[in-house]
Design a protein around this motif. Structure first.
Motif, PDB file in Angstrom:
ATOM      1  N   ASN A 194     -15.467 -10.103 -43.701  1.00  0.00           N
ATOM      2  CA  ASN A 194     -15.276 -10.149 -42.245  1.00  0.00           C
ATOM      3  C   ASN A 194     -14.185  -9.239 -41.704  1.00  0.00           C
ATOM      4  N   VAL A 195     -13.046  -9.199 -42.365  1.00  0.00           N
ATOM      5  CA  VAL A 195     -11.896  -8.497 -41.777  1.00  0.00           C
ATOM      6  C   VAL A 195     -12.095  -6.985 -41.801  1.00  0.00           C
ATOM      7  N   GLN A 196     -12.602  -6.455 -42.917  1.00  0.00           N
ATOM      8  CA  GLN A 196     -12.692  -4.994 -43.024  1.00  0.00           C
ATOM      9  C   GLN A 196     -13.627  -4.382 -41.997  1.00  0.00           C
ATOM     10  N   VAL A 197     -14.750  -5.042 -41.702  1.00  0.00           N
ATOM     11  CA  VAL A 197     -15.698  -4.438 -40.768  1.00  0.00           C
ATOM     12  C   VAL A 197     -15.115  -4.357 -39.354  1.00  0.00           C
ATOM     13  N   LYS A 198     -14.156  -5.211 -39.037  1.00  0.00           N
ATOM     14  CA  LYS A 198     -13.538  -5.187 -37.709  1.00  0.00           C
ATOM     15  C   LYS A 198     -12.780  -3.882 -37.458  1.00  0.00           C
ATOM     16  N   ASN A 199     -12.458  -3.163 -38.524  1.00  0.00           N
ATOM     17  CA  ASN A 199     -11.729  -1.904 -38.381  1.00  0.00           C
ATOM     18  C   ASN A 199     -12.643  -0.717 -38.103  1.00  0.00           C
ATOM     19  N   LEU A 200     -13.968  -0.927 -38.144  1.00  0.00           N
ATOM     20  CA  LEU A 200     -14.933   0.168 -38.048  1.00  0.00           C
ATOM     21  C   LEU A 200     -15.630   0.159 -36.691  1.00  0.00           C
ATOM     22  N   ASP A 201     -15.558   1.269 -35.961  1.00  0.00           N
ATOM     23  CA  ASP A 201     -16.165   1.345 -34.637  1.00  0.00           C
ATOM     24  C   ASP A 201     -17.675   1.122 -34.698  1.00  0.00           C
ATOM     25  N   ASP A 202     -18.317   1.599 -35.767  1.00  0.00           N
ATOM     26  CA  ASP A 202     -19.772   1.463 -35.870  1.00  0.00           C
ATOM     27  C   ASP A 202     -20.207   0.006 -35.968  1.00  0.00           C
ATOM     28  N   PHE A 203     -19.340  -0.854 -36.464  1.00  0.00           N
ATOM     29  CA  PHE A 203     -19.695  -2.273 -36.524  1.00  0.00           C
ATOM     30  C   PHE A 203     -19.871  -2.832 -35.120  1.00  0.00           C
ATOM     31  N   TYR A 204     -19.031  -2.406 -34.206  1.00  0.00           N
ATOM     32  CA  TYR A 204     -19.070  -2.912 -32.834  1.00  0.00           C
ATOM     33  C   TYR A 204     -20.343  -2.452 -32.122  1.00  0.00           C
ATOM     34  N   SER A 205     -20.708  -1.204 -32.332  1.00  0.00           N
ATOM     35  CA  SER A 205     -21.917  -0.698 -31.671  1.00  0.00           C
ATOM     36  C   SER A 205     -23.182  -1.249 -32.327  1.00  0.00           C
ATOM     37  N   THR A 206     -23.143  -1.498 -33.620  1.00  0.00           N
ATOM     38  CA  THR A 206     -24.328  -2.008 -34.315  1.00  0.00           C
ATOM     39  C   THR A 206     -24.681  -3.408 -33.859  1.00  0.00           C
TER      40      THR A 206
END
Length: 650
Positions: A618-630
């Motif tokens: 959970n925590v690592q993906v929060k650092n990636l902009d693409d996670f938010y758009s996906t």
């Protein structure tokens, strides 16, 4: 620096459970794994289930089936080492003989300890004590010199503690109050089983705990030990030897390695600052009992069934495991542990092969290429440091699948079928110890593997500047031809880049392209990197979990590697012909599927350099902009982290 720790196994496959799409922006891990977690049960002989342990369990089942054929004669050994493994496996499974032998095979070693009257008696046979692998208040071993990894150095260390970590000895730690009585009961029972009366046994266990408590203030906690570089504390051998007048380490070393090195390395120097106060004649009875109790506990797993059951009590209490493994599984574990590289060679060649080895190697090279491009385009490193980082990456050694040949040590593991199981394991231990001492004065063998091919894991070695991917991890859900490229990048791609990232985590970054401890950074770049590392510490530190809190300093190196690995794998996934970032992130969360006992989760929080699996997902993906758009993650959603708080290092 390994990709993961392991517990045991799992019962259901990854693909059988639907993803809750409505929750992907609230809790990625729960959305992907929630349905599985609802029905998952932890087997009684395990402390966890799920994720990596699917693969561990599957390999165990496969190899136990194969080795049943081996014992029956339906499968022929491929080499002499496998022939000896067959004999040893049969011996491990013969509990009728093990029960008949009882504690008898151990008695000569107990007598050896009992006959000690003083430190002078121990000192007179110190070299033989080390050769036999008997417990000693000073540990020694040969490993590559961290500042010149072309040669070996002598490491002199403190012994291990009864409790899992130094922090357990704090007065306000409730775990010790629960665990020490279990240890006391187990150790006392084992001593009565080898022939001591109840009062004598109880006294020896109390003395053991007293000496253990004296050691505890002077050794490192897991958090302190996680700072790998601080292991390197060279001191003159004469200074170390002078710290106590009870043991003549120099004389023992001249006997063992036929040399007395000018300096030795102390991973825990504070222990040797105190060792003179610990090894006193007044404390000798405590040390003697400590050695005897540790010897009995260590032997319990290779004696009778009663010893195996009792000897595992404390370990099961630590992890919350409700029952011991079956005799069949314990025999398999014992035999494959002693012949790990032999079994790994069998597994790798039969279930992986040279073609797959070449294919996966190409994948690793591709990931390294992606990483190199990221370094070239890095916006916070100076040109000088960036150039040296690329040199280090280009010098990285890649090992895939299994070694080209079995370590020559295993050719010496010949089984005496007329002797006891204990006698055979003791001889194997002595051969392994002798092999370690034989490295002294020899060039470092960089072809050695620290894991067998049947191990579901991967690692980076800073002293070798190498990444290693055993065959066992190279299967679904990490990698499969049946998975899309996005799924594979979210699995094995992230693993590969994770290990590459270890070359540039807070520990690995301090070693050069040859694996030597050597600062290759400019002062400004190093200061900025340390600030980024502090941000990663802060991102995890204090997160509530299993009734405790995550230690950001303990887990920082693995979190940096996770962050770099996931980010690099994402870039690789986006360069493929077909891109599906939903599949990428879902498979990333899926590989961390794990359900554990509370005891096991709390144990890992105290000693493991990895963050809990749920948080790694959970925590690592929060650092990636693409996670938010996906997943259209918006402010207020559970998976949202404000842009200024997102940690981006590699």
């Amino acid at each position: 620096m390994r990709f993961n720790h392991f517990a045991n196994n799992v019962t259901a496959s990854h693909a059988d459970f639907p993803v809750d799409d409505s929750q992907l922006n609230q809790d990625l891990y729960a959305a992907v794994n929630g349905k599985w977690e609802e029905q998952a049960t932890i087997p009684g002989d395990h402390s966890s289930t799920g994720g990596f342990m699917d693969l561990v369990d599957g390999i165990e089942k496969t190899l136990m089936h194969d080795f049943a054929d081996l014992l029956d004669g339906n499968l022929k050994p491929d080499n002499a080492e496998m022939g000896e493994f067959k004999k040893f496996y049969a011996m491990s499974r013969d509990f009728t003989k093990r029960d008949a032998d009882g504690a008898t095979p151990l008695k000569p070693f107990l007598t050896k300890i009992e006959n000690l009257k003083s430190f002078a008696d121990l000192n007179a046979q110190l070299a033989d004590w080390y050769r036999a692998g008997l417990p000693a208040p000073i540990q020694i071993g040969i490993d590559p010199d961290m500042k010149d990894t072309s040669k070996y150095a002598l490491y002199v260390d403190a012994p291990s503690l009864i409790l899992p970590d130094k922090t357990y000895y704090a007065k306000d730690n409730p775990a010790a109050k629960q665990l020490l009585p279990v240890y006391t009961q187990m150790a006392t029972k084992l001593l009565t089983m080898v022939g001591y009366d109840q009062d004598a046994a109880a006294k020896m266990v109390e003395q053991t705990k007293q000496f253990d408590a004296l050691i505890a203030p002077h050794v490192k906690s897991s958090e302190e030990a996680a700072d790998y570089v601080k292991m390197y504390n060279p001191r003159p051998l004469a200074t170390v030897d002078a710290a106590t007048d009870k043991l003549d380490l120099t004389a023992a070393l001249k006997d063992l390695i036929h040399d007395a090195p000018e300096s030795v390395i102390l991973p825990q120097p504070t222990y040797f600052d105190a060792v003179g106060d610990l090894l006193t004649e007044a404390n000798f009875p405590l040390v003697k009992s400590w050695m005897l109790v540790k010897t009995v506990i260590a032997a319990s797993g290779v004696l009778s069934e009663d010893f195996r059951q009792v000897g595992g009590t404390y370990g099961r209490a630590l992890s919350g495991q409700k029952e011991a493994r079956s005799q069949a599984k314990s025999a398999y574990r014992l035999a494959t542990t002693y012949f790990d590289q032999v079994v790994g060679d069998y597994y790798g060649r039969r279930y992986f092969g040279e073609t797959a080895k070449a294919d996966v190697r190409e994948m690793v090279l591709k990931m390294a290429g992606v990483y190199q491009n990221r370094l070239k385009n890095n916006d916070w490193l100076s040109a000088e440091t960036r150039r040296k980082a690329i040199v280090k990456l280009q010098k990285l050694t890649i090992k895939v699948g299994y070694p080209d040949k079995i370590d020559p040590l295993y050719a010496k593991f010949t089984v005496d079928t007329d002797a006891s199981l204990f006698a055979n394991t003791q001889r194997f231990d002595e051969l392994a110890i002798a092999d370690n001492f034989s490295h002294w004065g020899q060039p470092v063998d960089r072809k050695r593997w620290d894991m067998s091919a049947n191990t579901v894991n991967a690692y980076y070695s800073p002293s070798n500047n190498e990444i290693v991917f055993p065959a066992a991890i190279l299967q679904a859900p990490f990698y499969s031809l049946k998975q899309t490229s996005s799924q594979n990048y979210g699995g094995i791609g992230a693993v590969m880049a994770h290990e590459i990232s270890h070359a540039f985590d807070n520990n690995g970054a301090q070693f050069d392209e040859f694996g030597n401890l050597n600062n290759w950074w400019t002062d400004a770049d190093l200061a900025h990197f340390k600030d980024l590392s502090k941000a990663m510490i802060a991102e995890f530190d204090g997160i509530p979990f299993a009734g405790q809190k995550v230690n950001g300093k303990l887990t920082v190196s693995e979190n940096i590697a996770d962050a770099g690995g996931l980010s690099c794998a994402l870039e690789a996934a986006k360069s493929a012909d077909v891109i599906n970032l939903r599949e990428f992130f879902v498979n990333w969360a899926q590989i961390w599927r794990m359900k554990s006992t509370t005891e096991y989760m709390q144990l890992l929080l105290s000693i493991d350099v990895h963050a809990p699996n749920r948080l790694r997902a959970n925590v690592q993906v929060k650092n990636l902009d693409d996670f938010y758009s996906t997943f259209n993650v918006q402010p207020g959603d559970g998976m949202y982290l404000a842009p200024e708080k997102r940690v981006k290092i590699w």
